[in-house]
Design a protein around this motif. Structure first.
Motif, PDB file in Angstrom:
ATOM      1  N   GLN A 299       0.846  -1.193   0.000  1.00  0.00           N
ATOM      2  CA  GLN A 299       0.000   0.000   0.000  1.00  0.00           C
ATOM      3  C   GLN A 299       0.881   1.242   0.000  1.00  0.00           C
ATOM      4  N   ALA A 300       0.368   2.307  -0.583  1.00  0.00           N
ATOM      5  CA  ALA A 300       1.074   3.585  -0.609  1.00  0.00           C
ATOM      6  C   ALA A 300       0.252   4.621   0.149  1.00  0.00           C
ATOM      7  N   GLN A 301       0.936   5.563   0.766  1.00  0.00           N
ATOM      8  CA  GLN A 301       0.264   6.613   1.517  1.00  0.00           C
ATOM      9  C   GLN A 301       0.900   7.968   1.202  1.00  0.00           C
ATOM     10  N   LEU A 302       0.074   9.003   1.333  1.00  0.00           N
ATOM     11  CA  LEU A 302       0.551  10.380   1.194  1.00  0.00           C
ATOM     12  C   LEU A 302       0.294  11.091   2.502  1.00  0.00           C
ATOM     13  N   ALA A 303       1.275  11.820   2.972  1.00  0.00           N
ATOM     14  CA  ALA A 303       1.135  12.535   4.239  1.00  0.00           C
ATOM     15  C   ALA A 303       1.529  13.993   4.045  1.00  0.00           C
ATOM     16  N   GLU A 304       0.571  14.891   4.272  1.00  0.00           N
ATOM     17  CA  GLU A 304       0.825  16.335   4.138  1.00  0.00           C
ATOM     18  C   GLU A 304       1.244  16.928   5.476  1.00  0.00           C
ATOM     19  N   SER A 305       1.944  18.032   5.400  1.00  0.00           N
ATOM     20  CA  SER A 305       2.295  18.794   6.585  1.00  0.00           C
ATOM     21  C   SER A 305       2.526  20.246   6.172  1.00  0.00           C
ATOM     22  N   GLY A 306       2.495  21.135   7.153  1.00  0.00           N
ATOM     23  CA  GLY A 306       2.840  22.526   6.893  1.00  0.00           C
ATOM     24  C   GLY A 306       1.685  23.504   6.893  1.00  0.00           C
ATOM     25  N   GLY A 307       0.464  23.027   7.061  1.00  0.00           N
ATOM     26  CA  GLY A 307      -0.659  23.953   7.090  1.00  0.00           C
ATOM     27  C   GLY A 307      -0.682  24.746   8.385  1.00  0.00           C
ATOM     28  N   GLY A 308      -1.597  25.704   8.449  1.00  0.00           N
ATOM     29  CA  GLY A 308      -1.716  26.501   9.659  1.00  0.00           C
ATOM     30  C   GLY A 308      -2.447  27.796   9.426  1.00  0.00           C
ATOM     31  N   LEU A 309      -2.320  28.694  10.386  1.00  0.00           N
ATOM     32  CA  LEU A 309      -2.963  30.001  10.348  1.00  0.00           C
ATOM     33  C   LEU A 309      -1.917  31.060  10.031  1.00  0.00           C
ATOM     34  N   VAL A 310      -2.225  31.919   9.076  1.00  0.00           N
ATOM     35  CA  VAL A 310      -1.284  32.966   8.691  1.00  0.00           C
ATOM     36  C   VAL A 310      -2.073  34.217   8.333  1.00  0.00           C
ATOM     37  N   GLN A 311      -1.468  35.364   8.510  1.00  0.00           N
ATOM     38  CA  GLN A 311      -2.116  36.619   8.140  1.00  0.00           C
ATOM     39  C   GLN A 311      -2.001  36.845   6.632  1.00  0.00           C
ATOM     40  N   ALA A 312      -2.932  37.616   6.122  1.00  0.00           N
ATOM     41  CA  ALA A 312      -2.894  37.955   4.703  1.00  0.00           C
ATOM     42  C   ALA A 312      -1.549  38.600   4.356  1.00  0.00           C
ATOM     43  N   GLY A 313      -1.002  38.185   3.227  1.00  0.00           N
ATOM     44  CA  GLY A 313       0.301  38.666   2.818  1.00  0.00           C
ATOM     45  C   GLY A 313       1.439  37.781   3.264  1.00  0.00           C
ATOM     46  N   GLY A 314       1.150  36.835   4.134  1.00  0.00           N
ATOM     47  CA  GLY A 314       2.162  35.934   4.652  1.00  0.00           C
ATOM     48  C   GLY A 314       2.438  34.758   3.740  1.00  0.00           C
ATOM     49  N   SER A 315       3.272  33.847   4.236  1.00  0.00           N
ATOM     50  CA  SER A 315       3.696  32.692   3.457  1.00  0.00           C
ATOM     51  C   SER A 315       3.582  31.411   4.271  1.00  0.00           C
ATOM     52  N   LEU A 316       3.398  30.325   3.555  1.00  0.00           N
ATOM     53  CA  LEU A 316       3.406  28.991   4.145  1.00  0.00           C
ATOM     54  C   LEU A 316       4.015  28.036   3.127  1.00  0.00           C
ATOM     55  N   ARG A 317       4.592  26.968   3.627  1.00  0.00           N
ATOM     56  CA  ARG A 317       5.124  25.927   2.753  1.00  0.00           C
ATOM     57  C   ARG A 317       4.510  24.595   3.152  1.00  0.00           C
ATOM     58  N   LEU A 318       3.830  23.980   2.192  1.00  0.00           N
ATOM     59  CA  LEU A 318       3.252  22.665   2.407  1.00  0.00           C
ATOM     60  C   LEU A 318       4.188  21.597   1.864  1.00  0.00           C
ATOM     61  N   SER A 319       4.195  20.453   2.531  1.00  0.00           N
ATOM     62  CA  SER A 319       4.968  19.301   2.075  1.00  0.00           C
ATOM     63  C   SER A 319       4.062  18.090   2.020  1.00  0.00           C
ATOM     64  N   CYS A 320       4.375  17.193   1.113  1.00  0.00           N
ATOM     65  CA  CYS A 320       3.626  15.944   1.002  1.00  0.00           C
ATOM     66  C   CYS A 320       4.606  14.849   0.621  1.00  0.00           C
ATOM     67  N   ALA A 321       4.724  13.863   1.497  1.00  0.00           N
ATOM     68  CA  ALA A 321       5.637  12.754   1.263  1.00  0.00           C
ATOM     69  C   ALA A 321       4.857  11.488   0.968  1.00  0.00           C
ATOM     70  N   ALA A 322       5.241  10.818  -0.094  1.00  0.00           N
ATOM     71  CA  ALA A 322       4.661   9.527  -0.436  1.00  0.00           C
ATOM     72  C   ALA A 322       5.529   8.434   0.161  1.00  0.00           C
ATOM     73  N   SER A 323       4.875   7.425   0.733  1.00  0.00           N
ATOM     74  CA  SER A 323       5.614   6.330   1.359  1.00  0.00           C
ATOM     75  C   SER A 323       4.912   5.010   1.084  1.00  0.00           C
ATOM     76  N   GLY A 324       5.581   3.928   1.440  1.00  0.00           N
ATOM     77  CA  GLY A 324       5.018   2.613   1.222  1.00  0.00           C
ATOM     78  C   GLY A 324       5.619   1.955  -0.004  1.00  0.00           C
ATOM     79  N   VAL A 325       4.850   1.080  -0.614  1.00  0.00           N
ATOM     80  CA  VAL A 325       5.315   0.352  -1.793  1.00  0.00           C
ATOM     81  C   VAL A 325       5.106   1.250  -3.011  1.00  0.00           C
TER      82      VAL A 325
END
Length: 121
Positions: free
Chosen positions: A1-27
């Motif tokens: 089985q394969a899985q995807l796991a996201e990270s990096g979300g959150g609360l930010v003010q307008a004009g700000g920045s965020l970086r999301l990541s998603c790692a695939a794992s498994g077979v």
């Protein structure tokens, strides 16, 4: 089985920045296209950006010039750098990958569980 796991979300003010990541794992034998989608309350899920295994990218008009998608094929990971965020970017962001688990398998789309991004005005 394969899985995807996201990270990096959150609360930010307008004009700000965020970086999301998603790692695939498994077979995993290979991953072709990877992408980010988002779904705001009461709206349909929409494509934000996608990237192929060779680096070709595609963006929704609403995020062009503000978001950048990239991937590290050695880590089976896709990133979404979000800048100049707006309140209308608020949504649950989902990672998506078109992957083959083995040489003999067909390609199937897999989804992550989603990560919340909230942009305050």
């Amino acid at each position: 089985q394969a899985q995807l796991a996201e990270s990096g979300g959150g609360l930010v003010q307008a004009g700000g920045s965020l970086r999301l990541s998603c790692a695939a794992s498994g077979v995993i034998f290979s991953i072709n296209r990877m992408g980010w989608y988002r779904q705001a309350p009461g709206k349909q899920r929409e494509l934000v950006a996608s990237i192929t295994s060779t680096g070709s990218t595609n963006y929704a008009d609403s995020v062009k010039g503000r978001f950048t998608i990239s991937r590290d094929n050695t880590k089976n990971t896709v990133y979404l750098q979000m800048s100049s965020l707006k309140p209308e970017d608020t949504a649950v962001y989902y990672c998506n990958a078109d992957l083959k688990r083995t040489y003999f398998d067909g390609s199937y789309y897999y989804w992550g569980q989603g990560t919340q991004v909230t942009v305050s005005s």
